[in-house]
Design a protein around this motif. Sequence first.
Motif, short mmCIF file in Angstrom:
data_model
loop_
_atom_site.label_atom_id
_atom_site.label_comp_id
_atom_site.label_asym_id
_atom_site.label_seq_id
_atom_site.Cartn_x
_atom_site.Cartn_y
_atom_site.Cartn_z
N PRO A 4 0.80 -1.23 0.00
CA PRO A 4 0.00 0.00 0.00
C PRO A 4 0.83 1.28 0.00
O PRO A 4 0.49 2.24 -0.70
CB PRO A 4 -0.84 -0.13 1.28
CG PRO A 4 -0.96 -1.60 1.51
CD PRO A 4 0.37 -2.17 1.06
N PHE A 5 1.89 1.32 0.79
CA PHE A 5 2.72 2.54 0.82
C PHE A 5 3.25 2.86 -0.57
O PHE A 5 3.15 3.99 -1.05
CB PHE A 5 3.88 2.36 1.81
CG PHE A 5 4.85 3.51 1.81
CD1 PHE A 5 4.56 4.67 2.51
CD2 PHE A 5 6.05 3.44 1.11
CE1 PHE A 5 5.46 5.74 2.52
CE2 PHE A 5 6.94 4.49 1.11
CZ PHE A 5 6.65 5.65 1.81
N ASN A 16 -0.54 -6.55 0.56
CA ASN A 16 0.18 -7.39 1.52
C ASN A 16 -0.01 -6.88 2.94
O ASN A 16 0.74 -7.23 3.85
CB ASN A 16 1.67 -7.47 1.17
CG ASN A 16 2.38 -6.14 1.35
OD1 ASN A 16 1.76 -5.09 1.42
ND2 ASN A 16 3.71 -6.20 1.42
N ALA A 17 -1.05 -6.04 3.13
CA ALA A 17 -1.33 -5.47 4.45
C ALA A 17 -2.66 -5.97 5.01
O ALA A 17 -3.17 -5.39 5.98
CB ALA A 17 -1.34 -3.95 4.36
N PRO A 49 4.97 -5.40 -6.56
CA PRO A 49 3.95 -6.42 -6.81
C PRO A 49 4.30 -7.73 -6.12
O PRO A 49 4.75 -8.69 -6.76
CB PRO A 49 4.02 -6.58 -8.33
CG PRO A 49 5.49 -6.38 -8.64
CD PRO A 49 6.05 -5.48 -7.55
N ASN A 50 4.13 -7.83 -4.83
CA ASN A 50 4.64 -8.96 -4.06
C ASN A 50 4.13 -10.32 -4.53
O ASN A 50 4.80 -11.33 -4.36
CB ASN A 50 4.29 -8.77 -2.58
CG ASN A 50 4.96 -7.55 -1.99
OD1 ASN A 50 6.15 -7.55 -1.72
ND2 ASN A 50 4.19 -6.49 -1.78
N GLY A 51 2.93 -10.36 -5.14
CA GLY A 51 2.39 -11.63 -5.57
C GLY A 51 2.66 -11.97 -7.02
O GLY A 51 2.16 -12.98 -7.53
#
Length: 335
Positions: A21-22, A58-59, A83-85
Amino acid sequence: MSAERFRPHRVTVLALEEVTPFDLGIAERVFAAAKDSAGRCLYEVVTCTMDGEPVSTNAGYRIHPTHGIESLDWADTVVIPTPNGSPAIQDGSLQPPLSQKLIAAANESRLVTICTGSFVLAATGLLNGRPATTHWAYTRHFRALFPDVELRPDVLYVDDDAILTSAGGAAGLDLCLHIVRRDYGSEVANRASRSCVVPPWREGNQAQFVEAPVPEVTGSTTGPTRQWILDHLAEPVALPDLARHARMSVRTFTRRFRDETGMSPAQWILQQRVTRARHLLESTGLPVDQVAIDAGFGSGTTLRQHMRAALGVSPGVYRRAFRHEDSDFAERRAN
């Protein structure tokens, strides 16, 4: 020029699964703060997902942008936050529709990544043979997946003209401010940075602070002395004088200064003088010799030497490339 002809620079932020999100909010926050002297927003920012449907962060919550991937078609700039996923981070692959869309966008738009967003561009092949950066913790993995990319792991961001990449989230702030500065000049970027309450400028080649220890909390800091330096940048400054101003020994001052800024007093002062000179070259018509004096270099010859060392160009070339006037902003961004 009439107001009807003015068009803001259009930015699309692409939110992929497990976005941070950040990092997702950086582009909107910085670009929305960039306004001309008449108060007009110089950028229009929208956020999209692949299909216009919600994506996970991711939050622990989901976001629901109002646009789909088609918004890339009209974007002047496309921003890809962390894009962590994405499978691009896991194994270097990318869904064909997304890859095709980004490759097509590269023909018309500027592409920008924040943190591991660089994995997405690398997976399309767009970074092959080009310089780029990513978060320092992913350096080895990135190199294993994308050996054809000229990875620069020790910098905050890389500006390679139409493709720009940044390291961690905070470096994304630096990169977006750099883009505003590149597009509209230092006055607009400085106003945007003040609105966001962040420093107006950090050089892209400044090192990422990998596992740097947090300075010991004490009752004294070099902050007031750094502000004093900025207020007296045109004057000669000597290390013993700075230490006295901070009421420290030279040794303690030097150590604490490096702890707080990541560089020696001399390096920091040089960086600030180059930044001051750049601002004056962009925003005034002062002769180069006067710019040199006002920035603390003393002579045009010294300024030329340091600008070539720092930027690879002379003051004259820099001014021709980056001189901006408020009256020209709308003209450059109009159709």
